[in-house]
Design a protein around this motif. Structure first.
Motif, PDB file in Angstrom:
ATOM      1  N   THR A 178       1.317  -1.373  -0.345  1.00  0.00           N
ATOM      2  CA  THR A 178      -0.488   0.146   0.081  1.00  0.00           C
ATOM      3  C   THR A 178       0.938   1.334   0.057  1.00  0.00           C
ATOM      4  OG1 THR A 178       0.154   0.485   2.660  1.00  0.00           O
ATOM      5  CG2 THR A 178      -2.003  -1.359   1.678  1.00  0.00           C
ATOM      6  N   LYS A 179       0.369   2.492  -0.222  1.00  0.00           N
ATOM      7  CA  LYS A 179       1.227   3.467  -0.124  1.00  0.00           C
ATOM      8  C   LYS A 179       1.756   3.342   1.193  1.00  0.00           C
ATOM      9  CE  LYS A 179      -2.004   6.091  -3.226  1.00  0.00           C
ATOM     10  NZ  LYS A 179      -3.081   7.662  -3.258  1.00  0.00           N
ATOM     11  N   ASP A 180       1.344   3.193   2.365  1.00  0.00           N
ATOM     12  CA  ASP A 180       1.616   2.864   3.615  1.00  0.00           C
ATOM     13  C   ASP A 180       2.995   2.631   3.773  1.00  0.00           C
ATOM     14  OD1 ASP A 180       0.610   5.716   4.371  1.00  0.00           O
ATOM     15  OD2 ASP A 180      -1.870   3.901   5.371  1.00  0.00           O
ATOM     16  N   GLY A 181       3.395   1.714   2.903  1.00  0.00           N
ATOM     17  CA  GLY A 181       4.083   0.254   3.158  1.00  0.00           C
ATOM     18  C   GLY A 181       3.904  -0.974   3.062  1.00  0.00           C
ATOM     19  N   VAL A 182       2.916  -1.906   3.694  1.00  0.00           N
ATOM     20  CA  VAL A 182       2.331  -2.431   4.023  1.00  0.00           C
ATOM     21  C   VAL A 182       1.651  -3.543   2.995  1.00  0.00           C
ATOM     22  CG1 VAL A 182       1.897  -1.441   6.232  1.00  0.00           C
ATOM     23  CG2 VAL A 182       0.001  -1.771   5.142  1.00  0.00           C
ATOM     24  N   PHE A 183       2.291  -4.749   3.605  1.00  0.00           N
ATOM     25  CA  PHE A 183       1.526  -5.779   2.158  1.00  0.00           C
ATOM     26  C   PHE A 183       0.001  -5.016   2.206  1.00  0.00           C
ATOM     27  CE2 PHE A 183       4.789  -8.683   3.257  1.00  0.00           C
ATOM     28  CZ  PHE A 183       5.905  -8.699   1.689  1.00  0.00           C
ATOM     29  N   ASN A 184      -0.309  -5.306   0.640  1.00  0.00           N
ATOM     30  CA  ASN A 184      -2.460  -5.864   0.593  1.00  0.00           C
ATOM     31  C   ASN A 184      -2.592  -7.070   0.141  1.00  0.00           C
ATOM     32  OD1 ASN A 184      -1.228  -5.791  -1.816  1.00  0.00           O
ATOM     33  ND2 ASN A 184      -0.069  -3.864  -2.589  1.00  0.00           N
ATOM     34  N   LYS A 185      -4.048  -6.518  -0.318  1.00  0.00           N
ATOM     35  CA  LYS A 185      -4.793  -7.506  -1.193  1.00  0.00           C
ATOM     36  C   LYS A 185      -3.519  -8.540  -2.010  1.00  0.00           C
ATOM     37  CE  LYS A 185      -7.686  -7.592   2.048  1.00  0.00           C
ATOM     38  NZ  LYS A 185      -8.286  -9.411   2.831  1.00  0.00           N
ATOM     39  N   ILE A 186      -3.712  -7.801  -2.237  1.00  0.00           N
ATOM     40  CA  ILE A 186      -3.056  -8.585  -3.719  1.00  0.00           C
ATOM     41  C   ILE A 186      -1.947  -9.638  -3.913  1.00  0.00           C
ATOM     42  CG2 ILE A 186      -1.306  -8.293  -6.088  1.00  0.00           C
ATOM     43  CD1 ILE A 186      -2.448  -5.612  -6.580  1.00  0.00           C
ATOM     44  N   ALA A 187      -0.855  -8.894  -2.165  1.00  0.00           N
ATOM     45  CA  ALA A 187       0.002  -9.500  -1.737  1.00  0.00           C
ATOM     46  C   ALA A 187      -1.015 -10.643  -0.697  1.00  0.00           C
ATOM     47  CB  ALA A 187       1.441  -8.849  -0.897  1.00  0.00           C
ATOM     48  N   GLU A 188      -1.915 -10.737  -0.457  1.00  0.00           N
ATOM     49  CA  GLU A 188      -1.610 -12.178   0.269  1.00  0.00           C
ATOM     50  C   GLU A 188      -2.693 -13.125  -0.512  1.00  0.00           C
ATOM     51  OE1 GLU A 188      -6.586 -12.394   2.957  1.00  0.00           O
ATOM     52  OE2 GLU A 188      -5.521 -10.351   2.700  1.00  0.00           O
ATOM     53  N   LEU A 189      -2.865 -13.160  -1.486  1.00  0.00           N
ATOM     54  CA  LEU A 189      -3.477 -13.487  -2.616  1.00  0.00           C
ATOM     55  C   LEU A 189      -2.512 -14.395  -2.754  1.00  0.00           C
ATOM     56  CD1 LEU A 189      -5.737 -11.496  -4.761  1.00  0.00           C
ATOM     57  CD2 LEU A 189      -6.762 -13.791  -3.359  1.00  0.00           C
ATOM     58  N   LEU A 190      -0.469 -13.641  -3.191  1.00  0.00           N
ATOM     59  CA  LEU A 190       0.182 -14.647  -3.838  1.00  0.00           C
ATOM     60  C   LEU A 190       0.552 -15.010  -2.793  1.00  0.00           C
ATOM     61  CD1 LEU A 190       1.215 -11.462  -6.494  1.00  0.00           C
ATOM     62  CD2 LEU A 190      -0.031 -13.953  -6.688  1.00  0.00           C
ATOM     63  N   SER A 191       0.114 -15.213  -1.090  1.00  0.00           N
ATOM     64  CA  SER A 191       0.813 -15.315  -0.260  1.00  0.00           C
ATOM     65  C   SER A 191       0.808 -16.715  -0.101  1.00  0.00           C
ATOM     66  CB  SER A 191       0.302 -15.215   0.968  1.00  0.00           C
ATOM     67  OG  SER A 191      -0.650 -14.712   1.658  1.00  0.00           O
ATOM     68  N   ASP A 192       2.211 -17.979   0.523  1.00  0.00           N
ATOM     69  CA  ASP A 192       1.978 -19.819   0.947  1.00  0.00           C
ATOM     70  C   ASP A 192       0.521 -19.363   1.334  1.00  0.00           C
ATOM     71  OD1 ASP A 192       4.096 -19.469  -0.677  1.00  0.00           O
ATOM     72  OD2 ASP A 192       5.244 -19.385   1.014  1.00  0.00           O
ATOM     73  N   LYS A 193       0.469 -18.505   2.368  1.00  0.00           N
ATOM     74  CA  LYS A 193      -1.323 -18.673   3.379  1.00  0.00           C
ATOM     75  C   LYS A 193      -1.999 -18.257   3.259  1.00  0.00           C
ATOM     76  CE  LYS A 193       0.714 -22.612   5.619  1.00  0.00           C
ATOM     77  NZ  LYS A 193       0.817 -23.751   7.381  1.00  0.00           N
ATOM     78  N   ASN A 194      -3.604 -17.684   2.834  1.00  0.00           N
ATOM     79  CA  ASN A 194      -4.446 -17.005   3.180  1.00  0.00           C
ATOM     80  C   ASN A 194      -5.858 -17.849   3.265  1.00  0.00           C
ATOM     81  OD1 ASN A 194      -5.887 -17.489   0.308  1.00  0.00           O
ATOM     82  ND2 ASN A 194      -4.689 -16.536  -0.854  1.00  0.00           N
ATOM     83  N   HIS A 195      -6.699 -16.792   3.229  1.00  0.00           N
ATOM     84  CA  HIS A 195      -7.756 -17.154   3.706  1.00  0.00           C
ATOM     85  C   HIS A 195      -8.898 -16.883   2.618  1.00  0.00           C
ATOM     86  CE1 HIS A 195      -6.200 -15.754   8.219  1.00  0.00           C
ATOM     87  NE2 HIS A 195      -6.146 -16.613   7.587  1.00  0.00           N
ATOM     88  N   ILE A 196      -8.751 -16.761   2.001  1.00  0.00           N
ATOM     89  CA  ILE A 196      -9.784 -16.655   0.709  1.00  0.00           C
ATOM     90  C   ILE A 196      -9.334 -18.816  -0.066  1.00  0.00           C
ATOM     91  CG2 ILE A 196      -9.679 -16.254  -2.073  1.00  0.00           C
ATOM     92  CD1 ILE A 196      -8.767 -13.803  -0.029  1.00  0.00           C
ATOM     93  N   GLY A 197     -11.003 -18.644   0.059  1.00  0.00           N
ATOM     94  CA  GLY A 197     -11.276 -20.057  -0.806  1.00  0.00           C
ATOM     95  C   GLY A 197     -11.208 -20.261  -2.255  1.00  0.00           C
ATOM     96  N   PHE A 198     -11.168 -21.082  -2.918  1.00  0.00           N
ATOM     97  CA  PHE A 198     -10.841 -21.435  -4.038  1.00  0.00           C
ATOM     98  C   PHE A 198     -11.313 -22.730  -4.504  1.00  0.00           C
ATOM     99  CE2 PHE A 198      -9.042 -21.894  -7.958  1.00  0.00           C
ATOM    100  CZ  PHE A 198      -8.614 -20.324  -8.826  1.00  0.00           C
ATOM    101  N   ILE A 199     -12.818 -23.047  -4.732  1.00  0.00           N
ATOM    102  CA  ILE A 199     -13.981 -24.237  -4.483  1.00  0.00           C
ATOM    103  C   ILE A 199     -14.118 -24.507  -5.699  1.00  0.00           C
ATOM    104  CG2 ILE A 199     -16.255 -25.488  -3.361  1.00  0.00           C
ATOM    105  CD1 ILE A 199     -15.641 -23.024  -0.915  1.00  0.00           C
ATOM    106  N   TYR A 200     -13.812 -26.188  -5.814  1.00  0.00           N
ATOM    107  CA  TYR A 200     -14.058 -26.451  -7.400  1.00  0.00           C
ATOM    108  C   TYR A 200     -15.336 -27.768  -7.010  1.00  0.00           C
ATOM    109  CZ  TYR A 200     -14.790 -30.632 -10.496  1.00  0.00           C
ATOM    110  OH  TYR A 200     -14.765 -31.937 -11.111  1.00  0.00           O
TER     111      TYR A 200
END
Length: 278
Positions: A178-200
């Protein structure tokens, strides 16, 4: 022909000061049409100076409504009982539209409620204003919901194509801060472990009333999740053989390139701020 007002049709005797408000409420709510030269009973009374009125409408749309409505408003006319009626077709936009001189306020922002133009509440204006940004803008400026984040899987993807991520600079180079220099939601999506479901999901029959199987590929780097999902879809894409007297041909149930494109489009347009991909 009798015209009838509805949630998607506005009838006006003449072009007046309410036109901008009525155009705004359709832009914010649904596709609609504004008929000018029709009385409240639905009878055609016509417009006396069609060319002049059309120019005034174009000026109102261009000068009094923000943001730009280019491509969303179509001005035309029709003849009814030898009377010319102006028709303005309005397509619902993807941003928050408002009357320029009133700004983004309850007196400038409207939505269509039945057959009426209704002022938006401050909470509704804030919500719609937030979502009038592109999904990418929101993802960039919304901080990740937890920390720390690691990116081992992302680095493996880069290694496989002969590229190396610099530990000190990759986050800023890839737009993961982000502009404040902390990881954003894009980083969260690309991280090794996130809280985003991806259901088949696989169903019995042709409707969604009965599951035969569900698999959640989420809670990991979205690139890994997509790769695993595509492997599964390719495995499910069975071949069908057709035999005639002279030929034998085999084809898959689904064109895998088209299916991959559909998956990528779904990912590109998903609302990642409010959950995963079902």
């Amino acid at each position: 022909m009798k015209f009838q007002g509805s949630e998607s049709v506005e009838l006006k005797r003449t072009l007046n000061k309410d036109f901008a408000m009525e155009a705004v409420d359709f832009l914010n709510t649904r596709n609609g049409a504004i008929y000018i030269g029709v009385d409240d009973n639905g009878d055609a009374i016509g417009v006396s100076n069609v060319d002049k009125t059309m120019r005034e409408i174009r000026d109102i749309i261009r000068d009094q409504i923000l943001p730009s409505t280019e491509g969303l408003c179509e001005i035309g006319s029709l003849l009814e009982d030898d009377k010319t009626i102006i028709v303005v077709k309005v397509t619902k936009g993807t941003k928050l539209y408002y009357i320029k001189k009133e700004g983004r306020s309850a007196t400038g922002c409207f939505y269509r409620d039945g057959t009426s133009s209704t002022p938006m509440s401050e909470d509704e204006i804030e919500r719609r204003w937030k979502y009038s940004f592109t999904n990418e803008d929101l993802l960039k400026e919304t901080p990740a919901s937890y920390s720390p984040l690691t990116f081992r899987q992302l680095k493996i993807f880069y290694d496989e194509v002969g590229m190396t991520l610099n530990d000190d600079t990759f986050a800023s180079n890839l737009g993961l801060l982000t502009k404040d220099g902390v990881f954003n939601k894009i980083a969260e999506l690309l991280s090794d472990k996130n809280h985003i479901g991806f259901i088949y999901a696989r169903y019995n029959g042709k409707d969604k009333s009965s599951f035969s199987e569900t698999v959640d590929f989420g809670n990991q780097c979205v690139l890994t999740a997509v790769e695993k999902l595509m492997y599964r879809l390719e495995a499910e894409n069975r071949g069908v053989t057709e035999i005639s007297l002279t030929t034998r041909s085999t084809r898959n149930l689904v064109d895998i390139d088209c299916l991959r494109e559909a998956v990528y489009n779904a990912l590109a347009h998903n609302d990642w701020l409010n959950g995963g991909v079902p």
